[in-house]
Structure formats: structure tokens, C-alpha cells
Design an enzyme around this catalytic site. Sequence first.
Site, mmCIF file in Angstrom:
data_model
loop_
_atom_site.group_PDB
_atom_site.id
_atom_site.type_symbol
_atom_site.label_atom_id
_atom_site.label_comp_id
_atom_site.label_asym_id
_atom_site.label_seq_id
_atom_site.Cartn_x
_atom_site.Cartn_y
_atom_site.Cartn_z
ATOM 1 N N HIS A 190 0.580 10.723 -1.993
ATOM 2 C CA HIS A 190 -0.680 10.583 -1.259
ATOM 3 C C HIS A 190 -1.040 11.868 -0.536
ATOM 4 C CE1 HIS A 190 -3.675 9.341 1.673
ATOM 5 N NE2 HIS A 190 -3.827 8.208 1.015
ATOM 6 N N HIS A 219 0.815 -1.220 0.000
ATOM 7 C CA HIS A 219 0.000 0.000 0.000
ATOM 8 C C HIS A 219 0.847 1.268 0.000
ATOM 9 C CE1 HIS A 219 -2.541 3.022 2.373
ATOM 10 N NE2 HIS A 219 -3.115 2.926 1.194
#
Length: 275
Positions: free
Chosen positions: A41, A5
Site C-alpha cells: 500500500h 483490509h
Amino acid sequence: WIMGHMVNAIEQVDEFLNLGANAIEFDIDFDENGIAKYTHHGIPCDCGRLCTKSAVFTEYLDYVRQVTSPGDPKFRKELVLLALDLKLQRISSEKAYAAGVDVATKLLDHYWKRGWNGGRAYILLNIPLVEDYEFIKGFKDTLRKEGHEQYNAKVGINFTGNEDLDEIRKVLEKLGEDEHIWQADGITSCFPRGTDRLEKALEKRDTPGYKYISKVYAWTLVRSSIMRRSLRLDVDGVMSNYPDRVVGVLQEKEFANKFRLATYADNPWEKFMRI
């Protein structure tokens, strides 16, 4: 599939593969015009993770191309799937089509190399909300206009915003898409989440003749107990910040004879039917 992830820095690619991942997920940040600029992110992100790691998107694609190209010195045979977490919720939905055009063009130029010694990994387009469905149109139209529709065989679709499964199906029907479809279910590792929607997705996957889900995965799992819970439900994949923990759980007696890591020979667009 063990999906590492938030693998947004180039140096993290091998780090997550060394921990046991056979797939990586990275975030695509767009400018206001729908141009894919960085793998990034941003804050907030998962508990215990650094949210700010990044790379130039095209440079990242150049690197993962090498990692997924047999014969390249950097080749790692275990990396078989790239999940692009498209941060379309940060831009106007009117720019979703342009974003699809741009991502397809950059994959053609930097990953697939338009057929000249490109990377072999499967590509999963993670789209946050059904309202951004025009991204898929822009992406597919670009492959067609550029004369490279053969890459559709390598590309899958996944709506990741935990929306109603029937609403997702309606959008897929509208798009004429009924294959190469994954379904994610999950939440940031900071919060607990039940399994109601996950179980509904798995039920649809296992319904004979249902075309709109071929694989289901749970995210973002960090506790071994939650990994076990998901595996008992028969998920196809787990996304985790700690791939090595997933590897450890898979080696336990309960799971060792039931699951194995996917390889390049496994088609991610086919339903897996237990005998």
C-alpha cells in the site's frame, strides 16, 4: 462478506481469517510499465495501521492459492473472495491495458494454475478510476487469448474511487459489462463519511432490472457504530481493519437473524433479494 483490509503480507492472511474475515483485500503495486510487482500500500494509509507491509505478488498468489484449494494442508474454507486493489492511479492510464494483461497472466500461472489444481476463490478487480477501464479489456483479452475464458465466471469488477454512479454505468456499458459488478463506497478510516452515495448505490442495486450493481459494500469501517449504520442500510459487505468487530456486531440481537457470513455456496454476482 467481511473483507479484511490491506492484507499485504503473507503472514497477515491467516491473521485476518482468524479474526473472522471471509474475504481479504490486498494492494497491487505496479512498475512504470504496468507490471504487477508487489502487494504493497505505502504511505499514507489508514490510521493505526502499518502502511509498509508487502510481499512479492506472485509469491502472495502462490500462498492464497494454497489457502483456497480444498485438500491443501493450508486450506481455509472460510476464504471465499479475494479483492485485488489495483494501484493503477500510480501509473499512466496508457499502461492500464498492459497491467490487465500482466495481472491476468499471473493469476493464470500462480493462482488458477491454468486448470491444474488452482484456487477456488472468487476474484474482485478493484479499479480506482473509470479512466483506467482499459485494464478490464487487457484482463479479459488475455483470458480469451490464453484459452481460459472459463475464469470469467470467477471474476467481478468494482470501481472504488467514489465517482458518479451514472458515469461508472456508462463506462460499463461501453465495455459491454453488465454482470459480476460490485460497487464500493467509502473513505480511509481516518475521516468520517456520510451515506448519501452509499444509499444511492443501494437504491440502484435494488431497482428491478438494473444490471450494473449486484453487491454494495462500505469501507473502511473501524467503529462499531458505523458498522451498525451500514448494516441497517442493507449493505452486502463491510471492509474493515478489525473483522472481529464486524463479527461482534453481526452477533447482536438486531442483526443476528438478518445477516449471516457468506460461504463458498453464495454467488457473489447475484443480487440477494429479501423475502
